[in-house]
Design a protein around this motif. Structure first.
Motif, short mmCIF file in Angstrom:
data_model
loop_
_atom_site.label_atom_id
_atom_site.label_comp_id
_atom_site.label_asym_id
_atom_site.label_seq_id
_atom_site.Cartn_x
_atom_site.Cartn_y
_atom_site.Cartn_z
N TRP A 260 0.82 -1.22 0.00
CA TRP A 260 0.00 0.00 0.00
C TRP A 260 0.85 1.27 0.00
O TRP A 260 0.50 2.26 -0.66
N ASP A 261 1.94 1.27 0.73
CA ASP A 261 2.75 2.49 0.80
C ASP A 261 3.20 2.98 -0.57
O ASP A 261 3.45 4.17 -0.75
N ALA A 262 3.30 2.05 -1.54
CA ALA A 262 3.75 2.43 -2.88
C ALA A 262 2.68 3.15 -3.69
O ALA A 262 3.00 3.80 -4.69
N VAL A 263 1.42 3.04 -3.27
CA VAL A 263 0.33 3.65 -4.03
C VAL A 263 -0.54 4.58 -3.17
O VAL A 263 -1.51 5.17 -3.67
N ALA A 264 -0.21 4.71 -1.90
CA ALA A 264 -1.04 5.50 -0.98
C ALA A 264 -1.19 6.94 -1.44
O ALA A 264 -0.26 7.51 -2.05
N PRO A 265 -2.35 7.55 -1.19
CA PRO A 265 -2.53 8.95 -1.55
C PRO A 265 -1.45 9.84 -0.95
O PRO A 265 -1.03 9.64 0.20
N GLY A 266 -0.98 10.77 -1.73
CA GLY A 266 0.08 11.65 -1.28
C GLY A 266 -0.42 12.74 -0.34
O GLY A 266 -1.61 12.96 -0.19
#
Length: 266
Positions: A260-266
């Motif tokens: 998830w950390d690779a695609v989590a909302p910025g």
């Protein structure tokens, strides 16, 4: 004389309720595959199909598929609409039941090993989904997961976010070969947490672009079949540093899962 406690009002709103047989086969085979250990080792093998819709077919299918994982599994279909619960009752059997409720999960204090909610949270606002995530996460059994997903009408394009008690863990994409031109065709089926984030500067956008590039670059192996091309795409993306959490056994199914950390909302 003590007052009788009123039942808690279900939390949530009624969905459109549309569903089709076999629509959720992709997430089901993931739950019965790499996630099966969660059900096998659960002290209470309870699984919830949250918001199953106007017809209970997805809850019935989930029960049948997970019964092969553990014969004492129990699936409870939860719907906020009492008419849908009443319509489902004739299909109840030992290990499969239906009840009215919402995100509060009316389970009489029991904590589920798995909660699956598909095509439910997409109807909520971007400012609402996180609260519902937290409500469900807080009711999971130790080691349990909440699967929040979306798919098209017949299950050819599907994505789901997986959460545990601490928060989001991963994003999975599962596509039927032949049902897409490039992997990012699945973008309209991203979970609510990500669907509005598929824009320049956001991680999920970069991830989908990386999949597309690797898919195009793998055209040379297309003659060996789409499954081989998908595997080549996933291998290339992993080699480029994307933290994929699965391997070729899942890739050959048209599936890929990333941290998830690779695609989590910025």
């Amino acid at each position: 004389m003590p007052q009788r406690q009123r039942p808690q009002k279900p939390i949530g709103t009624i969905t459109r309720g549309t569903t089709n047989p076999n629509r959720l086969r992709r997430v089901d085979r993931w739950l019965a595959g790499p996630q099966a250990a969660r059900v096998r080792r659960a002290v209470d093998p309870l699984v919830v199909d949250l918001g199953y819709g106007a017809a209970p077919v997805t809850a019935v299918e989930l029960f049948e598929r997970l019964s092969g994982v553990r014969d004492d599994v129990e699936v409870i279909g939860i719907e906020i609409d009492p008419a849908r619960v009443a319509a489902a009752e004739p299909l109840a059997r030992p290990g499969l039941s239906f009840r009215q409720g919402g995100f509060e999960l009316p389970l009489d204090g029991r904590r589920p090993a798995v909660v699956r909610a598909f095509n439910v949270l997409r109807q909520y606002g971007e400012d609402e989904y996180a609260a519902h995530w937290d409500q469900v996460r807080g009711r999971l059994a130790p080691g349990g997961i909440f699967v929040d997903g979306t798919c098209d009408e017949i299950g050819r394009r599907s994505t789901w976010a997986t959460l545990d008690a601490d928060g989001p863990v991963s994003l999975s994409i599962a596509l039927r070969f032949g049902a897409f031109a490039i992997p990012s065709d699945v973008a309209e089926r991203l979970p609510k947490a990500l669907i509005h984030r598929n824009v320049d500067g956001e991680r999920v956008h970069a991830y989908l672009r990386a999949l597309d590039k690797a898919w195009v670059d793998a055209a040379a192996v297309a003659s060996f079949g789409r499954a081989q091309r998908w595997r080549a795409m996933c291998g290339a993306v992993k080699a480029d540093g994307w933290p994929l959490l699965d391997g070729p056994a899942r890739w050959r199914l048209g599936e890929v899962t990333v941290a998830w950390d690779a695609v989590a909302p910025g």
